[in-house]
Enzyme design. Structure first.
Site, PDB file in Angstrom:
ATOM      1  N   GLU A 139       0.837  -1.197   0.000  1.00 25.43           N
ATOM      2  CA  GLU A 139       0.000   0.000   0.000  1.00 25.43           C
ATOM      3  C   GLU A 139       0.876   1.254   0.000  1.00 25.43           C
ATOM      4  O   GLU A 139       1.784   1.364   0.827  1.00 25.43           O
ATOM      5  CB  GLU A 139      -0.905  -0.008   1.244  1.00 25.43           C
ATOM      6  CG  GLU A 139      -1.913  -1.155   1.217  1.00 25.43           C
ATOM      7  CD  GLU A 139      -2.478  -1.523   2.592  1.00 25.43           C
ATOM      8  OE1 GLU A 139      -2.178  -0.830   3.582  1.00 25.43           O
ATOM      9  OE2 GLU A 139      -3.223  -2.516   2.662  1.00 25.43           O
ATOM     10  N   LEU A 198      -6.344  -1.526  -0.919  1.00 25.31           N
ATOM     11  CA  LEU A 198      -6.137  -1.545   0.531  1.00 25.31           C
ATOM     12  C   LEU A 198      -6.699  -2.828   1.143  1.00 25.31           C
ATOM     13  O   LEU A 198      -7.818  -2.841   1.662  1.00 25.31           O
ATOM     14  CB  LEU A 198      -6.837  -0.311   1.126  1.00 25.31           C
ATOM     15  CG  LEU A 198      -6.307   0.269   2.430  1.00 25.31           C
ATOM     16  CD1 LEU A 198      -7.149   1.474   2.834  1.00 25.31           C
ATOM     17  CD2 LEU A 198      -6.196  -0.697   3.550  1.00 25.31           C
ATOM     18  N   ALA A 199      -5.950  -3.926   1.056  1.00 23.48           N
ATOM     19  CA  ALA A 199      -6.449  -5.195   1.583  1.00 23.48           C
ATOM     20  C   ALA A 199      -5.270  -6.139   1.789  1.00 23.48           C
ATOM     21  O   ALA A 199      -4.748  -6.714   0.836  1.00 23.48           O
ATOM     22  CB  ALA A 199      -7.465  -5.812   0.623  1.00 23.48           C
ATOM     23  N   GLU A 200      -4.846  -6.291   3.037  1.00 27.73           N
ATOM     24  CA  GLU A 200      -3.627  -7.058   3.317  1.00 27.73           C
ATOM     25  C   GLU A 200      -3.782  -8.539   3.003  1.00 27.73           C
ATOM     26  O   GLU A 200      -2.839  -9.191   2.540  1.00 27.73           O
ATOM     27  CB  GLU A 200      -3.198  -6.876   4.774  1.00 27.73           C
ATOM     28  CG  GLU A 200      -2.656  -5.488   5.100  1.00 27.73           C
ATOM     29  CD  GLU A 200      -3.736  -4.435   5.276  1.00 27.73           C
ATOM     30  OE1 GLU A 200      -4.929  -4.795   5.292  1.00 27.73           O
ATOM     31  OE2 GLU A 200      -3.398  -3.248   5.386  1.00 27.73           O
ATOM     32  N   PHE A 240       2.444  -1.133   8.445  1.00 27.71           N
ATOM     33  CA  PHE A 240       2.849  -1.108   9.856  1.00 27.71           C
ATOM     34  C   PHE A 240       2.590  -2.494  10.441  1.00 27.71           C
ATOM     35  O   PHE A 240       1.633  -3.174  10.050  1.00 27.71           O
ATOM     36  CB  PHE A 240       2.015  -0.094  10.659  1.00 27.71           C
ATOM     37  CG  PHE A 240       2.468   1.333  10.540  1.00 27.71           C
ATOM     38  CD1 PHE A 240       3.342   1.898  11.459  1.00 27.71           C
ATOM     39  CD2 PHE A 240       1.996   2.127   9.502  1.00 27.71           C
ATOM     40  CE1 PHE A 240       3.740   3.219  11.350  1.00 27.71           C
ATOM     41  CE2 PHE A 240       2.394   3.453   9.389  1.00 27.71           C
ATOM     42  CZ  PHE A 240       3.263   4.002  10.317  1.00 27.71           C
ATOM     43  N   ASP A 241       3.425  -2.845  11.443  1.00 24.71           N
ATOM     44  CA  ASP A 241       3.257  -4.113  12.169  1.00 24.71           C
ATOM     45  C   ASP A 241       1.812  -4.486  12.468  1.00 24.71           C
ATOM     46  O   ASP A 241       1.378  -5.609  12.257  1.00 24.71           O
ATOM     47  CB  ASP A 241       4.053  -4.035  13.478  1.00 24.71           C
ATOM     48  CG  ASP A 241       4.014  -2.631  14.087  1.00 24.71           C
ATOM     49  OD1 ASP A 241       2.928  -2.138  14.386  1.00 24.71           O
ATOM     50  OD2 ASP A 241       5.102  -2.023  14.215  1.00 24.71           O
ATOM     51  N   GLY A 242       1.046  -3.514  12.972  1.00 23.64           N
ATOM     52  CA  GLY A 242      -0.319  -3.804  13.421  1.00 23.64           C
ATOM     53  C   GLY A 242      -1.291  -4.094  12.287  1.00 23.64           C
ATOM     54  O   GLY A 242      -2.446  -4.447  12.534  1.00 23.64           O
ATOM     55  N   PRO A 277      -4.709  -8.854   9.116  1.00 25.01           N
ATOM     56  CA  PRO A 277      -5.628  -9.313   8.057  1.00 25.01           C
ATOM     57  C   PRO A 277      -4.954 -10.317   7.113  1.00 25.01           C
ATOM     58  O   PRO A 277      -5.626 -11.117   6.475  1.00 25.01           O
ATOM     59  CB  PRO A 277      -6.005  -8.019   7.321  1.00 25.01           C
ATOM     60  CG  PRO A 277      -5.793  -6.938   8.322  1.00 25.01           C
ATOM     61  CD  PRO A 277      -4.607  -7.397   9.144  1.00 25.01           C
ATOM     62  N   HIS A 329       0.528   0.872  15.553  1.00 23.80           N
ATOM     63  CA  HIS A 329       1.662   1.370  14.783  1.00 23.80           C
ATOM     64  C   HIS A 329       3.016   1.097  15.450  1.00 23.80           C
ATOM     65  O   HIS A 329       4.022   1.613  14.998  1.00 23.80           O
ATOM     66  CB  HIS A 329       1.537   2.878  14.548  1.00 23.80           C
ATOM     67  CG  HIS A 329       0.409   3.266  13.636  1.00 23.80           C
ATOM     68  ND1 HIS A 329      -0.899   3.255  14.035  1.00 23.80           N
ATOM     69  CD2 HIS A 329       0.395   3.675  12.343  1.00 23.80           C
ATOM     70  CE1 HIS A 329      -1.668   3.652  13.032  1.00 23.80           C
ATOM     71  NE2 HIS A 329      -0.913   3.908  11.991  1.00 23.80           N
TER      72      HIS A 329
END
Ligand SMILES: Cc1ncc(C[n+]2csc(CCOP(=O)(O)OP(=O)(O)O)c2C)c(N)n1
Ligand SMILES: [Mg+2]
Lengths: 399, 335
Positions: free
Chosen positions: B29, B58-60, B83-85, B89, B129
């Protein structure tokens, strides 16, 4: 006017022509107030705002001016180092105020991080919207105090929460509604699509309110969707509308219609409010890296507040007294916001251990006890760097 | 040799990997025009084109799942998780597909996917984050997990990760992105292994094991300890799965004392694995039980309190005092 009704309503599904891309212009939008401030009819939507008289229009104007002021003040607080980060809503006032003012107190909102104007409509304490962004708390308010969940950062997750809440409302036989706000980027997430599946399957009283502000950080909406986002919902069996998100009247009208549908057993609705993110994604973002300044100019000409002021003026309602009163209110709110921010009490070190569980937890109790001893050990020893421990306001971050 | 920031070193490593192998593609992204929110992919889309540097929707989960499909097709996807967080998904695709496909297909299908994750705290960010989720992945068989601590390793190991035929989670300490260091770009990839731990400071009384963002902190702690007459050996793990226990063991046989520090929560974390494995391997050499200095078992806290959660110099030194049997915060109680 384009409007989709499918499934239980048993009407034909109107599909917007394929050349009408995800970022296309106004021709397919529900619009009651043109960018130049002219009041016009749009299908049968007038009836949903038939009660909006002069004072009501003035109230909507005041709301939009005040929330823009809150937004500007918060951005300034960030620039001055008082907030770590701020996600501006500049340009999206009409979408948020129009929909937010349509809600009843017993409706429940599940939003993303950008819906501070919706929180304003719910009656949030101004200081509360800043707590997270100052880094002083993990959330700003008790969701049940204003019937609005605290902002969701995991893109799209809140749409499922709203759907589940709506399933609960349905089981209870109540007539309130769950409303979820999310962005154009969020519509790509599995969660949002799965929420629509559930909402349609159970005919849950939930409204999907998508603010298509044309950008997901640096990604244009065309990367997420090749047709208008509103076109997707009918595929799930959810009626949808595409509304001018910079037209506060139209946003109010379509939200009222969707609320009415939900309250009367008609199930979920999807609203795509077409608007524009006039500011950066957050204060940590630099949009000049990826977007064209001309776009901003085009959208500045469709400003939600400017067009309402033209209408008010044409009705003789934009009097100096009224403007002065709005200005006073905005100044007052901004001053309270600033004071609330700066006077916010600092968290205590041992607060890090709070609220992880609702009942005692032996692992954590032990760590807490040990850390208490550790901090106390600095009282007896001259060594140590307590100063390093209080970080002050952080300066970096992103969403 | 040239001097570059940590972030730049990763960028240069990816650039070199892309030049050497046309099958290397980047996905994520905001990694195109923007160059990623941390600018780690800056300039790469411009130079390699939109077909090699993909700004994804936008879709991990979809990013990871399509990377699997790309790998089936012979590509080497390098995925950026913003980001880690936001890796969760994608967790299902990573654990159920990326990690298991080689096993499931009895070696027929390789998953040479590199998953780059900016991780860790200390930058004053809001929730999601600043997390350290590495243990979820080290606990998953089929994945290799590394974490880099300096620009040279960042440069070398990103290329080794990309060249590896197994999936590699590559954890980048985001608070160190701006740290500068010397990078030898002529380095031979085959000359080193990303699985080797490195002794980054020598000592003979305490072995201090860490990785990623805390390596500089641990080195500072070793210097501070030496001022007090304690000799600390610092080991940078580099690889978190598998862990180079031989290097740690050799050190502990010499020092007899082990302190492990990481930002991630303590319980079920890597520190536990290291303490247990070293105790099994050289119990008789230990002068004191291993000590862990870690983040607490809490969700990553809001930024005003993050420096209480994060291990720092003083907390590490307190841990050193414990294994040395010196006065420490827990003196007088049995802990
Ligand atoms: C699961 C997840 N992935 C990535 C992010 C990082 N991120 C934060 S906001 C954002 C863009 C969101 O765009 P959109 O849904 O259009 O909402 P907007 O910010 O425009 O209001 C991204 C990618 C996140 N917060 N959560
Ligand atoms: Mg958006």
């Amino acid at each position: 006017m384009i409007r989709w009704r499918v499934g239980a309503l048993n009407e034909g599904c109107v599909i917007v022509p394929l050349n009408d891309t995800a970022s296309a212009g106004e021709n397919s939008l529900i619009q009651l107030l043109t960018p130049s401030g002219v009041r016009q009819s749009s299908g049968d939507y007038d009836r949903w705002v038939a009660d909006v008289d002069g004072p009501a229009l003035q109230a909507l104007y005041e709301d939009m001016v005040v929330v823009r002021r809150i937004d500007a003040e918060a951005t300034a607080l960030q620039r001055q180092g008082e907030l770590a980060l701020w996600p501006p809503l500049l340009g999206q006032e009409a979408a948020q105020i129009g929909s937010g003012r349509a809600l009843r107190e017993d409706d429940f909102v599940f939003s993303s991080y950008r819906e501070n104007a919706v929180a304003y409509c719910r009656g949030v304490d101004f200081t509360d919207i800043l707590r997270v962004w100052r880094g002083n708390a993990s959330s700003g308010w008790d969701p049940f105090s204003i019937n609005m969940a605290t902002p969701q950062v995991i893109i799209g997750a809140q749409t499922l929460h709203a759907t589940g809440y709506a399933m609960g409302i349905q089981n209870d036989g109540a007539d309130s509604v769950a409303v979820t706000y999310f962005g154009d980027g969020a519509t790509s997430q599995g969660d949002v699509n799965e929420a629509m599946v559930f909402a349609a399957s159970y005919q849950a009283p939930v409204i999907f309110f998508c603010q298509n502000n044309h950008w997901a950080i640096s990604e244009p909406v065309g990367l997420q969707a090749h047709v208008p986002i509103a076109n997707r919902a009918p595929g799930f069996g959810i009626p949808s509308v595409r509304v001018d998100g910079n037209d506060v009247l139209a946003c109010l009208a379509v939200t009222r219609e969707a609320l009415d549908r939900a309250r009367t057993g008609g199930g979920p609705s999807f609203i795509e409010a077409v608007t524009y993110r006039m500011g950066p994604h957050t204060t940590a973002d630099d949009p000049t890296k990826y977007r064209d300044a001309n776009e901003l100019e085009d959208w500045a000409a469709k400003d939600p507040i400017a067009r309402l002021s033209v209408l008010l003026d044409s009705l003789g309602l934009l009097t100096p007294d009224f403007l002065a009163a709005v200005n006073t209110k905005a100044n007052d709110v901004a001053a309270r916001l600033r004071a609330g921010c700066i006077e916010m009490p600092e968290p205590a070190p041992m607060d890090v251990f709070k609220h992880v569980y609702s009942t005692p937890n032996s692992w954590l109790d032990r760590q807490q006890e040990n850390y208490g001893r550790y901090l106390a050990s600095f009282d007896s020893e001259p060594v140590g760097s307590e100063s390093q421990k209080s970080s002050g306001t952080a300066t970096e971050g992103s969403l | 040799m040239s001097t570059m920031t940590f972030g730049r070193a990763i960028n240069a490593g990816m650039r070199r990997a892309m030049e050497n192998d046309p099958k290397v593609i980047l996905m994520g992204e905001d990694i195109g025009k923007l160059g990623g929110v941390f600018r780690i992919t800056e300039g790469l889309q411009k130079d390699f084109g939109e077909h090699r540097v993909l700004d994804t929707p936008l879709a991990e989960s979809a990013i990871m799942g399509t990377a699997v499909g790309m790998a089936y097709r012979g590509y080497r996807p390098v995925v950026e998780i913003q980001f880690d967080g936001f890796i969760y998904p994608a967790f299902d695709q990573i654990v159920c597909q990326v990690a298991k496909l080689h096993y499931r297909t009895q070696g027929a299908v390789k998953m040479p996917i590199t998953i780059r994750v900016p991780f860790g705290g200390g930058i004053g960010s809001p929730e999601h984050h600043s997390e350290s989720p590495e243990a979820y992945f080290t606990h998953t068989s089929g994945l290799r997990v590394v974490s880099v601590s300096n620009p040279q390793d960042a440069y070398t190991m990103i290329q080794q990760a990309i060249a590896c035929d197994d999936p590699v989670l590559y954890f980048e300490p985001k608070r160190r992105y701006h740290v500068k260091g010397e990078v030898d770009e002529s380095i031979e990839l085959a000359a080193s292994s990303m699985e080797d731990a490195h002794v980054v400071a020598e000592g003979d009384e305490v072995t201090l094991v860490t990785y990623g963002p805390l390596v500089p902190t641990a080195r500072d702690a070793a210097i501070a300890a030496s001022d007090e007459g304690i000799s600390v050996e610092v080991i940078d793990l580099r690889s978190l799965a598998p862990i180079d226990f031989a290097t740690i063991e050799a050190s502990v046989r010499k020092t007899g004392r082990l302190v492990i520090t990481h930002e991630a929560a303590q319980s079920g974390g890597l520190g536990a694995e290291i303490a247990a494995s070293i105790t099994e391997r050289c119990f008789n050499y230990l002068e004191h039980a291993p000590v862990r200095v870690t983040g607490f078992d809490i969700p990553y806290p809001y930024s005003k309190l993050e420096f209480h959660h994060l291990p720092d110099l003083d907390r590490i030194l307190d841990g050193v005092d414990r294994v040395m049997g010196r006065t420490n915060s827990l003196s007088g109680i049995e802990r």
